[in-house]
Design an enzyme around this catalytic site. Structure first.
Site, mmCIF file in Angstrom:
data_model
loop_
_atom_site.group_PDB
_atom_site.id
_atom_site.type_symbol
_atom_site.label_atom_id
_atom_site.label_comp_id
_atom_site.label_asym_id
_atom_site.label_seq_id
_atom_site.Cartn_x
_atom_site.Cartn_y
_atom_site.Cartn_z
ATOM 1 N N GLU A 114 12.954 6.868 -2.155
ATOM 2 C CA GLU A 114 13.136 6.322 -0.803
ATOM 3 C C GLU A 114 12.377 5.009 -0.674
ATOM 4 O O GLU A 114 11.322 4.858 -1.275
ATOM 5 C CB GLU A 114 12.544 7.307 0.233
ATOM 6 N N LYS A 116 9.725 2.526 0.696
ATOM 7 C CA LYS A 116 8.439 2.780 1.359
ATOM 8 C C LYS A 116 8.323 1.819 2.535
ATOM 9 O O LYS A 116 8.088 0.632 2.372
ATOM 10 C CB LYS A 116 7.278 2.584 0.393
ATOM 11 N N ASP A 118 6.961 -0.039 5.790
ATOM 12 C CA ASP A 118 5.630 -0.506 6.147
ATOM 13 C C ASP A 118 5.454 -0.372 7.653
ATOM 14 O O ASP A 118 5.731 -1.290 8.407
ATOM 15 C CB ASP A 118 5.493 -1.961 5.694
ATOM 16 N N TYR A 227 11.046 11.402 6.780
ATOM 17 C CA TYR A 227 11.159 11.641 5.342
ATOM 18 C C TYR A 227 10.412 12.868 4.851
ATOM 19 O O TYR A 227 10.362 13.129 3.661
ATOM 20 C CB TYR A 227 10.655 10.432 4.558
ATOM 21 N N LYS A 315 4.651 0.252 -6.028
ATOM 22 C CA LYS A 315 4.463 -0.877 -5.106
ATOM 23 C C LYS A 315 5.203 -2.111 -5.600
ATOM 24 O O LYS A 315 5.363 -2.308 -6.806
ATOM 25 C CB LYS A 315 2.967 -1.214 -5.011
ATOM 26 N N CYS A 409 4.511 -38.036 21.988
ATOM 27 C CA CYS A 409 5.582 -37.534 21.130
ATOM 28 C C CYS A 409 5.647 -38.352 19.845
ATOM 29 O O CYS A 409 5.768 -39.577 19.899
ATOM 30 C CB CYS A 409 6.922 -37.595 21.864
ATOM 31 N N CYS A 412 9.308 -40.242 19.967
ATOM 32 C CA CYS A 412 9.678 -41.293 20.917
ATOM 33 C C CYS A 412 8.472 -41.939 21.602
ATOM 34 O O CYS A 412 8.621 -42.906 22.331
ATOM 35 C CB CYS A 412 10.640 -40.751 21.978
ATOM 36 N N CYS A 427 7.747 -32.461 24.836
ATOM 37 C CA CYS A 427 8.070 -33.852 25.116
ATOM 38 C C CYS A 427 9.031 -33.798 26.295
ATOM 39 O O CYS A 427 10.050 -33.122 26.220
ATOM 40 C CB CYS A 427 8.743 -34.496 23.911
ATOM 41 N N CYS A 432 14.741 -38.354 24.209
ATOM 42 C CA CYS A 432 14.006 -38.397 22.939
ATOM 43 C C CYS A 432 14.962 -38.106 21.782
ATOM 44 O O CYS A 432 15.664 -37.092 21.794
ATOM 45 C CB CYS A 432 12.880 -37.369 22.989
HETATM 46 S S1 IVH Z 1 5.850 10.548 1.848
HETATM 47 C C1 IVH Z 1 3.082 13.536 0.558
HETATM 48 N N1 IVH Z 1 7.797 8.851 2.177
HETATM 49 O O1 IVH Z 1 3.259 5.717 2.900
HETATM 50 C C2 IVH Z 1 3.938 12.381 0.845
HETATM 51 N N2 IVH Z 1 5.602 8.172 2.802
HETATM 52 O O2 IVH Z 1 0.856 5.993 1.141
HETATM 53 C C3 IVH Z 1 3.298 11.396 1.737
HETATM 54 N N3 IVH Z 1 5.466 5.926 3.763
HETATM 55 O O3 IVH Z 1 1.203 7.721 4.914
HETATM 56 C C4 IVH Z 1 4.199 10.515 2.439
HETATM 57 N N4 IVH Z 1 7.621 5.455 3.621
HETATM 58 O O4 IVH Z 1 2.862 6.086 6.038
HETATM 59 C C5 IVH Z 1 6.484 9.062 2.310
HETATM 60 N N5 IVH Z 1 9.641 7.442 2.432
HETATM 61 C C6 IVH Z 1 8.321 7.668 2.570
HETATM 62 C C7 IVH Z 1 7.433 6.698 3.114
HETATM 63 C C8 IVH Z 1 6.074 6.991 3.209
HETATM 64 C C9 IVH Z 1 6.416 5.021 4.007
HETATM 65 C C10 IVH Z 1 4.025 5.725 4.061
HETATM 66 C C11 IVH Z 1 3.419 6.773 4.940
HETATM 67 C C12 IVH Z 1 2.314 7.399 4.146
HETATM 68 C C13 IVH Z 1 2.015 6.328 3.170
HETATM 69 C C14 IVH Z 1 1.440 6.941 1.919
#
Ligand code: IVH
Length: 689
Positions: A114, A116, A118, A227, A315, A409, A412, A427, A432
């Site tokens: 999946e 990740k 942010d 998730y 990552k 400006c 102009c 401006c 202008c």
């Molecule tokens: S699973 C035991 N799935 O990443 C599994 N985490 O570093 C723990 N996060 O605290 C989380 N997308 O905030 C999981 N598809 C995803 C995620 C995800 C983002 C974040 C989440 C978690 C952090 C872990």
């Protein structure tokens, strides 16, 4: 009466919940925003007539009333774990080897991968299908109770969809986040209101969720993808894939970008693919989460103290880099707004060379204290303009001075002005050249007149050579005007490499441009309105105006403040901008000249200008309509020159009442306003009787 209201209320709630699911879970809405609003308004009206029928899981009950004094803490039975990080391929392979070894399997392991996200991790608790509690991750065991804030997020169902079997207790986990476009719009709003800007979508989502006043959270465009699970009672699952397939059936959003991979090679393919596509996703991701798909194997592998052994986060490379500010330029836009832009020593950020970054405004420069000569950290998030995150002060050379925007400006020479309550410096000279160029560029842009091929350089040349002074002149250009126009181009000469040269447009380009100009004459009312660049009138509001004025320019130009403010979605600020625009005779002259030059558009839905049989009449709809939706009925009234209002007054011409009509009907009788049925309304409308 009450029984009927109760039935209608339940029907509306079901419809609204269904539309939320289609929008947030399946990303495929089937009705317009206006139609959705109409359903909500009808439900609100019914509930205010029957307060005893209001329940906490009604879609009207998302926003809490009173701010809290502090966030309470909760403690949970199943801790929310974190993930170990893998840097790049090598560590993902090492993870797979470990899983193979510890599980004593020989064949490839099945992984569910999946994106990740942010954002901020949260847990939602459903008891018998009702959303009863929501919390932040906190330290995993104890988190903060943010139930009232989570309730305001429209993507979170307040009750589970029950077509599929549901568990008695469901603790579901997910990430709350903000789309980058929503984040940008929020920051623009904040800049205009003089509020500090959020650094990135993540901070903005986290800050919005941890508010004491849920009304603030409600105003922020938050979303969620789920998730994982905590405790679940009354149902069992065998794999992550199965779990992710069931959640949407209950109305819980799951990021559709997941993939089942057989073995580590497929995981790596997806990892690289996703990293490449990172910038084109609407939200920020910082890696790929790789989970062992089989729940039995997950249990076998077990957990370390804070993270599971069956999952890892691969990552991505950071999309940040460090470089030097070589200069700061004050750039003037089409509205006269002056934006400080940092010219950077070119640097590669996540695969893209960045040489400029916005510094937003003087307040932001002051806050970060960015100076010419500074070494700075820059950040790029997909298609967002790169920005300076912070100064590396240890590397500041001697003798730098704080940066101040110029007082005049740079284009102009006119005075710059910053209104006392605003963060934007402008401006104020409408003539202008920078503004003129900006307005032209906007006029020909894709959402406006859409003149393909009329780029920045050509527009600039047309202006500086005096070939166009007003946008109308674009429609007077001849082949001869264009063919010899010289533009600076990069040409690749054999021995010298790329060189800048002045090159004439030539036959082919000139012919194509003329054809594009010709084609743009046939347009829509909304495009023309948007092209004019009225303050605060974007593409959406231009379409709203098209509908409200039925594409009738005369009516639009003579609209009164009341008429404008009566248009759904138009507030006093937008109305103000429109009035100021149409009160300026030179603007009206330009519109008339454009029409004389052949700009034309069809009336929306083909109604003729004379067909305004409802002109001067105001309609209020109440109760259930049987043949039309509320939105269709209102649109019909507006198309035929009438006005649709939401409350009854002595100025109302007709109240159209269907089954379930309540207080509006009483009010109409009290004021002696004519009450008609839907049938009778349709008889008033040509073509329906
Ligand atoms: S699973 C035991 N799935 O990443 C599994 N985490 O570093 C723990 N996060 O605290 C989380 N997308 O905030 C999981 N598809 C995803 C995620 C995800 C983002 C974040 C989440 C978690 C952090 C872990």
């Amino acid at each position: 009466m009450t029984e009927r209201a109760q039935r209608r209320i339940e029907e509306l709630r079901k419809q609204i919940d269904g539309h939320n699911i289609r929008y947030y879970v399946y990303d495929s809405p089937t009705i317009s925003d206006a139609e959705y609003d109409a359903l909500m308004r009808e439900l609100e009206a019914l509930e205010s007539e029957h307060p005893e029928l209001v329940t906490p899981d009604s879609p009207t009950q998302r926003v809490g009333a009173e701010p809290q004094s502090k966030l309470a803490t909760i403690s949970r039975r199943v801790p929310m774990l974190s993930l170990a990080n893998a840097m790049y391929e090598k560590e993902l392979r090492a993870f797979d080897e470990r899983v193979l070894r510890e599980s004593a399997r020989s064949g490839p392991i099945e992984y569910l991968c999946e994106p990740k996200l942010d954002g901020l991790a949260v847990e939602l608790t459903y008891e018998d299908g009702r959303f009863v509690q929501g919390s932040t991750r906190g330290d995993g065991i104890t988190g903060e109770d943010i139930t009232v804030n989570l309730r305001t997020i429209p993507a979170i169902p307040l009750r589970l969809h029950t077509d599929a079997e549901i568990p008695g207790l469901l603790e579901v986990r997910g990430e709350v986040f903000m789309n980058r476009a929503d984040f940008d719009a929020l920051n623009i709003q904040r800049a205009e209101a003089g509020e500090p800007l959020f650094a990135n979508p993540r901070n903005s989502a986290a800050g919005s969720l941890r508010q004491l006043d849920s009304r603030i959270t409600a105003s922020r465009p938050l979303r969620i993808y789920c998730y994982g699970s905590g405790r679940v009672e009354g149902m069992t699952f065998t794999s992550q894939q199965q779990f992710l397939e069931v959640l949407p059936q209950w109305g819980i959003p799951v990021n559709p970008e997941y993939r089942l991979c057989q073995g580590v090679e497929q995981v790596l393919t997806f990892y690289h693919e996703l990293e490449d596509r990172r910038g084109s996703l609407p939200y920020d991701i910082d890696g790929l989460v790789v989970k062992v798909n089989d729940f039995a194997l997950q249990v076998e592998l077990g957990e370390r103290s804070r993270s599971p052994r069956w999952a890892i986060a691969g990552k991505f490379k950071a999309q940040q880099a460090t470089t030097v500010v070589e200069d700061i330029e004050a750039s003037v836009g089409r509205t006269g707004a002056v934006t400080p832009v940092a010219h950077l020593r070119p640097v590669n950020v996540g695969g893209v060379t960045v040489s400029r970054a916005t510094l937003h405004n003087q307040d932001e420069i002051d806050r970060k204290d960015v100076r010419i000569g500074d070494t700075v950290q820059v950040q790029r998030a997909g298609d967002v303009i790169p920005e300076v995150v912070q100064v590396v002060t240890e590397k500041r050379p001697a003798g730098t001075k704080p940066y101040r925007l110029p007082s005049h400006c740079p284009v102009c020479g006119h005075d710059l002005y910053r209104p006392p309550e605003e963060v934007v410096t402008r401006c104020v000279n409408l003539a202008c050249p920078a503004q003129v160029q900006g307005r032209f560029q906007h006029f020909v842009s894709k959402g406006a007149m859409d003149i393909d091929g009329l780029g920045e350089k050509i527009v600039e040349k047309l202006i500086t050579t005096g070939k166009v002074q007003s946008v109308v002149d674009i429609y007077k250009l001849s082949f001869d005007d264009l063919v010899a126009l010289e533009i600076e181009r990069t040409v690749h000469l054999k021995d010298e490499g790329p060189t800048q040269k002045m090159v004439a447009l030539g036959d082919k380009v000139a012919t194509k441009l003329l054809a594009a100009i010709e084609a743009s004459r046939e347009t829509t009312f909304a495009r023309l309105i948007y092209a004019l660049g009225i303050r605060n009138v974007g593409e959406h509001l231009a379409r709203v105006l098209e509908r409200a004025f039925n594409g009738d320019m005369e009516r639009f130009l003579h609209a009164t403040r009341d008429e404008l403010e009566a248009v759904h979605e138009l507030g006093p600020i937008v109305a103000d901008g429109i009035l100021r625009f149409v009160e300026d005779e030179s603007n009206v002259a330009i519109i008339k000249e454009l029409i004389r030059a052949g700009i034309n558009w069809a009336r929306p839905e083909g109604t003729e200008p004379a067909a305004a049989p409802l002109e001067g009449q105001t309609f209020v709809f109440t109760g259930t309509l049987e043949r039309l939706t509320r939105a269709e009925a209102e649109a019909m009234v507006e198309r035929l020159g009438g006005r649709a209002a939401s409350s009854v007054s002595s100025k109302t011409s007709y109240v159209v009442a269907g089954p379930g009509a309540g207080s509006k009907l009483d009010k109409a009788r009290e004021l002696g306003v004519s009450v008609i049925s839907e049938e009778e309304f349709l008889n008033l409308v040509p073509g329906n009787s």
